[in-house]
Design an enzyme around this catalytic site. Structure first.
Site, short mmCIF file in Angstrom:
data_model
loop_
_atom_site.label_atom_id
_atom_site.label_comp_id
_atom_site.label_asym_id
_atom_site.label_seq_id
_atom_site.Cartn_x
_atom_site.Cartn_y
_atom_site.Cartn_z
N CYS A 13 0.84 -1.03 -0.06
CA CYS A 13 0.29 0.05 0.08
C CYS A 13 0.74 1.65 -0.17
O CYS A 13 2.04 1.34 0.12
CB CYS A 13 -0.59 -0.44 1.41
N HIS A 75 4.09 2.17 12.07
CA HIS A 75 3.00 1.48 13.07
C HIS A 75 2.87 2.73 13.96
O HIS A 75 1.71 3.13 14.59
CB HIS A 75 3.69 0.68 13.28
N CYS A 97 2.85 6.27 8.72
CA CYS A 97 1.99 6.17 7.87
C CYS A 97 0.89 7.49 8.31
O CYS A 97 0.63 7.54 9.04
CB CYS A 97 1.19 4.69 7.94
N HIS A 125 -0.47 -4.67 20.10
CA HIS A 125 0.01 -4.34 18.34
C HIS A 125 0.42 -3.09 18.85
O HIS A 125 0.06 -1.96 19.21
CB HIS A 125 -1.28 -4.03 17.11
N GLU A 127 1.20 -0.57 16.21
CA GLU A 127 -0.74 0.49 16.90
C GLU A 127 -0.36 1.11 17.50
O GLU A 127 -1.37 2.26 17.61
CB GLU A 127 -0.74 0.39 14.57
N THR A 165 -6.04 0.79 11.89
CA THR A 165 -6.09 0.73 10.26
C THR A 165 -6.34 -0.29 9.89
O THR A 165 -6.86 -0.65 8.65
CB THR A 165 -4.88 1.60 10.34
N CYS A 195 -8.26 1.82 6.97
CA CYS A 195 -7.51 2.41 5.97
C CYS A 195 -7.85 1.87 4.83
O CYS A 195 -8.40 0.77 4.44
CB CYS A 195 -5.78 2.86 5.94
N SER A 224 -0.62 -7.48 10.77
CA SER A 224 -2.50 -8.05 11.47
C SER A 224 -3.40 -8.03 10.08
O SER A 224 -4.42 -8.55 9.88
CB SER A 224 -2.19 -5.98 12.47
N ASN A 225 -2.66 -7.03 9.22
CA ASN A 225 -3.23 -7.36 7.74
C ASN A 225 -3.54 -8.54 6.96
O ASN A 225 -4.60 -8.59 6.57
CB ASN A 225 -3.33 -5.98 6.92
#
Length: 309
Positions: A13, A75, A97, A125, A127, A165, A195, A224-225
């Site tokens: 991304c 993050h 980000c 996490h 983030e 996100t 996001c 995570s994603n």
């Protein structure tokens, strides 16, 4: 004849591209070593490549010599890290980000207005740790629907919520519904905190699931994603495997019939995706590859001011 349906968008991304370019540009501009707090993105291939080029990944700023350069990962970080860097005379460069920074700013703003903040995300996490650090006395982390019932706030407390996100849209929808049912007055940002890239990759995978019997998500176990993509398939009763290299793809796939979907987390390099496709072709010689384009992405984030030419 079996097919691989290659989900698009997949892989990198804009935030990941920017973060990697920050490290690459810093190495080019100043030379090695360049210190990076936490893995720049959660992908072993990316991290190992940057290590070979002179990046040193650390978790504690005490491991960075005074006066050296340090990059913050995509993050994000809590404010106390910036304060420590300043105290140790470190030259810091922020690769957080842009969309994560937006959430940091919102949490800081609404906490200053007297709101209690509900942060939907995974407590451990990095983030979430960074976002919570903006207003630790005002932020409560909620991981699942069951946590909503245990929140201590009454209906007179002003509430604002945001999310990590990289969460599953399914999970966010469930928790959000529970929050709004218990606290009808709760507010949030005008647009989703999840996001655009996370949404696109999950929705693109959803679109191909009715046509396949098996899913490979190419991504790191720490991502995570990537894990959420696996869950998107599993929640719809499609077997899914999270793999980070062709070596992780076994002849297990020969025990399944029908077509195969392949997608990838937002920190997975395209060359790793293609090497996994090649591995599948070795196992299934007549395999055909079909690209399924759900949407196109043209988002580009500018580099930090320290690295603009």
């Amino acid at each position: 004849m079996r097919r691989v349906i290659l989900s698009n968008p997949r892989g990198f991304c804009a935030g990941v591209v920017r973060a990697i370019q920050v490290v690459e540009s810093a190495l080019e501009k100043w030379g090695a070593p360049i210190y990076v707090k936490h893995e720049i993105v959660h992908n072993r291939h990316v991290v190992d490549d940057l290590k070979r080029r002179g990046a040193i990944f650390i978790e504690d700023l005490k491991d960075v010599p005074c006066g050296e350069k340090v990059i913050y990962s995509a993050h994000g970080i809590p404010p106390e890290v910036r304060e420590e860097a300043k105290a140790r005379n470190l030259f810091d460069i922020d690769a957080t980000c842009v969309l994560v920074t937006k959430i940091h700013s919102a949490v800081k703003l609404y906490a200053s207005k007297g709101y209690q903040i509900i942060l939907i995300g995974k407590k451990k996490h990095v983030e979430v740790i960074g976002i919570r650090g903006e207003a630790p006395e005002s932020v409560t982390v909620v991981e699942k629907v069951e946590d909503v019932a245990n929140l201590p706030f009454d209906i007179h407390v002003p509430l604002f919520f945001v999310t990590q996100t990289t969460l599953s849209l399914d999970d966010v929808a469930e928790v959000t519904q529970a929050l709004k049912a218990r606290y009808p007055h709760i507010i949030t940002l005008p647009s989703s905190s999840v996001c655009y890239a996370t949404q696109n990759r999950q929705e693109a995978l959803r679109a191909v699931l009715p046509r396949v019997n098996f899913v490979y998500v190419i991504g790191d176990v720490q991502s995570s994603n990537s894990n959420r993509l696996r869950e998107v398939a599993e929640k719809r009763n499609i077997p899914a495997r999270l793999v980070n290299s062709p070596d992780h793809i076994s002849d297990e796939i020969l025990h399944y019939s029908g077509d195969i979907a392949v997608t990838a987390g937002a920190s997975t390099p395209e060359h790793i995706i293609q090497s996994c496709i090649s591995r599948l072709k070795e196992l299934i010689p007549d395999l055909q590859v079909e690209e399924d384009i759900f949407t196109t992405e043209d988002v580009v984030f500018q580099p930090p001011k320290e690295l603009r030419t």
